[in-house]
Design an enzyme around this catalytic site. Structure first.
Site, PDB file in Angstrom:
ATOM      1  N   GLU A  94     -41.974 -25.034   5.275  1.00 53.46           N
ATOM      2  CA  GLU A  94     -42.734 -26.761   4.767  1.00 53.46           C
ATOM      3  C   GLU A  94     -41.740 -26.546   3.861  1.00 53.46           C
ATOM      4  O   GLU A  94     -40.953 -25.993   2.885  1.00 53.46           O
ATOM      5  CB  GLU A  94     -43.984 -25.998   4.502  1.00 53.46           C
ATOM      6  CG  GLU A  94     -45.139 -26.006   5.201  1.00 53.46           C
ATOM      7  CD  GLU A  94     -46.470 -24.911   5.166  1.00 53.46           C
ATOM      8  OE1 GLU A  94     -47.626 -26.231   5.019  1.00 53.46           O
ATOM      9  OE2 GLU A  94     -46.317 -24.291   4.358  1.00 53.46           O
ATOM     10  N   GLY A 165     -41.128 -18.694  -0.060  1.00 49.35           N
ATOM     11  CA  GLY A 165     -40.303 -17.638  -0.277  1.00 49.35           C
ATOM     12  C   GLY A 165     -40.394 -17.312  -2.360  1.00 49.35           C
ATOM     13  O   GLY A 165     -39.893 -18.422  -2.704  1.00 49.35           O
ATOM     14  N   GLU A 166     -39.200 -16.038  -2.069  1.00 55.33           N
ATOM     15  CA  GLU A 166     -38.886 -15.744  -3.466  1.00 55.33           C
ATOM     16  C   GLU A 166     -36.798 -16.055  -3.083  1.00 55.33           C
ATOM     17  O   GLU A 166     -35.949 -15.020  -2.658  1.00 55.33           O
ATOM     18  CB  GLU A 166     -38.547 -13.855  -3.367  1.00 55.33           C
ATOM     19  CG  GLU A 166     -38.348 -13.818  -4.734  1.00 55.33           C
ATOM     20  CD  GLU A 166     -37.789 -14.502  -5.984  1.00 55.33           C
ATOM     21  OE1 GLU A 166     -36.891 -14.815  -6.211  1.00 55.33           O
ATOM     22  OE2 GLU A 166     -39.134 -14.358  -7.185  1.00 55.33           O
ATOM     23  N   SER A 197     -36.910 -21.546  -8.688  1.00 62.26           N
ATOM     24  CA  SER A 197     -37.518 -20.448  -9.369  1.00 62.26           C
ATOM     25  C   SER A 197     -38.342 -19.521  -8.423  1.00 62.26           C
ATOM     26  O   SER A 197     -38.493 -18.905  -7.642  1.00 62.26           O
ATOM     27  CB  SER A 197     -39.146 -21.271  -8.788  1.00 62.26           C
ATOM     28  OG  SER A 197     -40.001 -20.351  -9.717  1.00 62.26           O
ATOM     29  N   SER A 220     -41.798 -17.627 -13.364  1.00 66.04           N
ATOM     30  CA  SER A 220     -43.120 -17.508 -12.889  1.00 66.04           C
ATOM     31  C   SER A 220     -43.765 -16.577 -13.535  1.00 66.04           C
ATOM     32  O   SER A 220     -43.051 -15.134 -13.309  1.00 66.04           O
ATOM     33  CB  SER A 220     -43.788 -17.611 -11.548  1.00 66.04           C
ATOM     34  OG  SER A 220     -43.100 -18.323 -10.361  1.00 66.04           O
ATOM     35  N   LEU A 221     -44.018 -16.934 -14.643  1.00 68.04           N
ATOM     36  CA  LEU A 221     -44.374 -15.717 -16.195  1.00 68.04           C
ATOM     37  C   LEU A 221     -46.410 -15.378 -15.755  1.00 68.04           C
ATOM     38  O   LEU A 221     -46.698 -14.195 -14.807  1.00 68.04           O
ATOM     39  CB  LEU A 221     -44.446 -16.117 -17.280  1.00 68.04           C
ATOM     40  CG  LEU A 221     -44.697 -15.351 -18.462  1.00 68.04           C
ATOM     41  CD1 LEU A 221     -43.700 -14.182 -18.554  1.00 68.04           C
ATOM     42  CD2 LEU A 221     -44.685 -16.195 -19.432  1.00 68.04           C
ATOM     43  N   ASN A 222     -47.117 -16.351 -15.437  1.00 66.09           N
ATOM     44  CA  ASN A 222     -48.173 -16.791 -15.331  1.00 66.09           C
ATOM     45  C   ASN A 222     -49.189 -15.333 -15.909  1.00 66.09           C
ATOM     46  O   ASN A 222     -50.179 -15.110 -15.473  1.00 66.09           O
ATOM     47  CB  ASN A 222     -48.668 -16.015 -13.589  1.00 66.09           C
ATOM     48  CG  ASN A 222     -48.051 -17.335 -12.783  1.00 66.09           C
ATOM     49  OD1 ASN A 222     -47.605 -18.349 -13.387  1.00 66.09           O
ATOM     50  ND2 ASN A 222     -46.749 -16.825 -12.045  1.00 66.09           N
ATOM     51  N   ASN A 296     -54.352 -24.347  -8.654  1.00 63.91           N
ATOM     52  CA  ASN A 296     -54.275 -25.746  -7.215  1.00 63.91           C
ATOM     53  C   ASN A 296     -55.226 -24.445  -6.490  1.00 63.91           C
ATOM     54  O   ASN A 296     -54.405 -23.507  -5.589  1.00 63.91           O
ATOM     55  CB  ASN A 296     -53.435 -26.202  -6.234  1.00 63.91           C
ATOM     56  CG  ASN A 296     -52.391 -26.955  -7.505  1.00 63.91           C
ATOM     57  OD1 ASN A 296     -52.907 -27.474  -8.140  1.00 63.91           O
ATOM     58  ND2 ASN A 296     -50.242 -26.665  -7.417  1.00 63.91           N
ATOM     59  N   CYS A 338     -48.091 -26.736  -5.472  1.00 60.11           N
ATOM     60  CA  CYS A 338     -47.780 -25.524  -6.217  1.00 60.11           C
ATOM     61  C   CYS A 338     -48.699 -24.557  -5.710  1.00 60.11           C
ATOM     62  O   CYS A 338     -49.979 -24.120  -6.213  1.00 60.11           O
ATOM     63  CB  CYS A 338     -47.340 -25.410  -7.384  1.00 60.11           C
ATOM     64  SG  CYS A 338     -46.758 -23.735  -7.721  1.00 60.11           S
TER      65      CYS A 338
END
Length: 352
Positions: A94, A165-166, A197, A220-222, A296, A338
């Site tokens: 995607e 993906g990473e 990212s 990406s902390l989160n 989201n 996201c």
């Protein structure tokens, strides 16, 4: 996988032409092929009209071109487009186009699926199928640009590797794709308009920092502490939060560059004032900004979205110490926002 024309650098194209032609091929032929692919955005080897007909025919007969095809396209009410793109081996990935005035952001994927298993992300439910080649990464940009009549020389294009993906777990292909994307003789993006990212693969962050040509870095902390992050992002069990922050402190920023930290806010999980204060302490003395993303929603995700007042309060605490922005969701109605890329049909799911 068989090499494709898209994804080849000029030296590789020159070697290919030497292999295909029994007689010496002028060196400028490789330049013609390279520019036709990345600047003129031809759709096939047969479209490289600067080449002799015989050479075009040999290219078409011997080397897959590598441009993805659209399996499906979903159009959001806010102008966002989500593309399900079919690859040479039949797998799909995607990509998202987000227009905003004269600015366009392409969100592209680096893997088919994702191995990282973040607990709030729909893509994690896919697991990892395989890495994308450099050509498949670049091909997403070429496809979206051609489909919408966009080019780096006349449009304000931004490319973010924030899709499936990473990226740091596919670093060689990501770096090769980066070189093609920013080459002035190729696609011609500015490095300032290309962002990668990561969930925090510490050794690969250090490797990325050693590259002469590289995207900007977003993390990406989160979570605001180790225990919380391990629950939300199991990758932290291997790459600890302290080590991640240390790698960010030693990351060699360019003179114009800052780090970006992304923080997905989950209702009653990581969205308290105390969490915000801990984030400020974690990121103290880093040249950075913070992007906040209210979750989201999606089926199978066991978390809720905080209300706007809670998001705003969290932002205000962080803003006292560093730049902090709230990311406006785009494409929610087509599952393009996201954390929502899971090859879903919008009319088959219900948004929470």
């Amino acid at each position: 996988m068989s090499p494709t024309l898209i994804g080849m650098e000029s030296e590789e194209i020159a070697a290919l032409l030497r292999k295909l032609s029994p007689s010496p091929t002028p060196s400028f032929r490789a330049t013609q092929v390279y520019q036709a692919i990345y600047q003129q955005r031809v759709a096939s080897a047969g479209g490289i009209l600067t080449l002799p007909r015989e050479l075009r025919a040999k290219l078409e007969a011997n080397v897959p071109f590598g441009l993805p095809t659209a399996a499906q396209c979903f159009q959001s009410s806010d102008g966002t487009q989500r593309y399900l793109l079919r690859l040479e081996d039949g797998k799909s990935v995607e990509s998202v186009l987000m227009p905003e005035g004269e600015r366009y952001t392409f969100c592209i994927s680096s893997q088919v699926g994702c191995p990282v298993n973040c607990q709030f992300c729909l893509t994690a439910l896919l697991g990892l199928e395989r890495n994308l080649t450099a050509g498949e990464i670049v091909g997403q940009v070429l496809f979206i640009a051609a489909r919408n009549g966009l080019s780096a020389d006349v449009s304000k294009l931004n490319v973010v590797m924030m899709g499936q993906g990473e990226p740091l777990l596919n670093l060689p292909n990501v770096l090769k794709a980066t070189r093609l994307l920013v080459d002035p003789d190729g696609i011609g993006l500015s490095e300032r308009r290309l962002t990668l990212s990561t969930s925090g693969i510490v050794p690969k962050i250090e490797e990325l920092g050693r590259q002469a040509v590289r995207p900007k870095l977003a993390i990406s902390l989160n979570a605001s502490n180790e225990e919380q992050r391990q629950k939300l992002m199991p990758i932290t069990r291997k790459y600890h939060l302290k080590d991640l922050v240390d790698a960010c402190r030693s990351y060699p920023l360019r003179t114009w560059e800052h780090l970006t930290f992304e923080y997905v806010l989950l209702k009653d999980v990581n969205d308290t004032d105390a969490d915000a204060r801990r984030v400020v302490k974690l990121l103290a003395n880093l040249h950075c900004k913070v992007n906040l993303i209210a979750l989201n929603p999606g089926p199978g995700i066991p978390y809720g979205t905080p209300n706007p007042e809670r998001v705003a309060a969290f932002q205000q605490i962080i803003k006292r110490s560093m730049p902090c922005f709230i990311r406006k969701p785009r494409g929610l109605d087509i599952y393009a926002a996201c954390g929502q890329l899971k090859r879903m049909e919008p009319d088959l799911v219900t948004l929470a």
